[in-house]
Design a protein around this motif. Structure first.
Motif, short mmCIF file in Angstrom:
data_model
loop_
_atom_site.label_atom_id
_atom_site.label_comp_id
_atom_site.label_asym_id
_atom_site.label_seq_id
_atom_site.Cartn_x
_atom_site.Cartn_y
_atom_site.Cartn_z
N GLU A 116 0.46 -0.13 -2.08
CA GLU A 116 1.54 0.91 -2.35
C GLU A 116 2.34 -0.20 -3.10
OE1 GLU A 116 1.11 3.97 0.85
OE2 GLU A 116 1.77 2.14 1.87
N LEU A 117 2.97 -0.44 -2.86
CA LEU A 117 4.10 -1.65 -3.00
C LEU A 117 4.47 -1.52 -5.04
CD1 LEU A 117 5.83 -3.52 -0.49
CD2 LEU A 117 6.84 -1.46 -2.06
N SER A 118 2.21 -2.55 -5.20
CA SER A 118 2.21 -3.02 -6.21
C SER A 118 1.92 -1.67 -7.29
CB SER A 118 0.67 -3.41 -6.50
OG SER A 118 0.70 -4.50 -5.33
N HIS A 119 1.68 -0.47 -6.58
CA HIS A 119 1.75 0.46 -7.67
C HIS A 119 2.46 1.02 -7.68
CE1 HIS A 119 -0.18 4.37 -9.13
NE2 HIS A 119 0.94 5.39 -8.40
N THR A 120 4.06 1.11 -6.80
CA THR A 120 5.46 1.45 -7.68
C THR A 120 5.65 0.68 -8.42
OG1 THR A 120 5.49 2.29 -5.42
CG2 THR A 120 7.05 1.97 -6.44
N ALA A 121 5.24 -1.22 -8.31
CA ALA A 121 6.25 -1.48 -9.24
C ALA A 121 5.50 -1.57 -10.84
CB ALA A 121 5.92 -3.35 -9.01
N GLU A 122 3.66 -0.54 -10.92
CA GLU A 122 3.23 -0.68 -12.42
C GLU A 122 4.05 0.57 -12.73
OE1 GLU A 122 -0.67 -0.44 -11.14
OE2 GLU A 122 -0.99 -3.04 -10.77
#
Length: 134
Positions: free
Chosen positions: A30-36
């Motif tokens: 989820e955090l990786s998706h948010t960073a993207e």
């Protein structure tokens, strides 16, 4: 309104895809998706690490374009809606600049992403009105 966490500027942290504090913890994915997503919508100039995108709430040492956190801390308030001077010119500018991102976000985000971002960031005024001094 129980369970909601309204930030100093009116963001709804309980909806925010960056807010990573119990009971709103996020997975690494989820955090990786948010960073993207933050890169895609122009909030960052590159995809940042999960640690950098993760947020645990307003702190005075966090960067804040409008110095809202510093102001509410000095006045011993939780958010701007509790201030006798609400809405001041500073928070009005914050509202305007934040809303200026909405059209582009709507253009590049999925419906679900936009709905989340909208509830978390583009409803600051509504969130603070609930907390304002009458």
């Amino acid at each position: 309104m129980s369970g909601r966490i309204i930030a100093a500027c009116g963001n709804d942290c309980s909806i925010c895809p960056r807010y990573n504090k119990e009971p709103y913890t996020k997975t690494e994915a989820e955090l990786s998706h948010t960073a993207e997503l933050w890169y895609k919508i122009g909030y960052r100039d590159h995809v940042v690490t999960n640690e950098e995108i993760s947020c645990s709430g307003c702190k005075e040492d966090n960067w804040c374009r409008y110095q809202v956190v510093k102001c509410v801390n000095e006045k011993k308030l939780s958010n701007c809606g509790q201030c006798e001077q609400y809405p001041c010119d500073n928070i009005k500018e914050c509202f305007a600049v934040t809303k200026s991102f909405a059209p582009f976000c709507k253009e590049v985000c999925t419906e679900e992403e936009y709905r989340t971002i909208s509830k978390a960031f583009f409803e600051k005024e509504e969130n603070l009105e609930v907390n304002s001094i009458l």
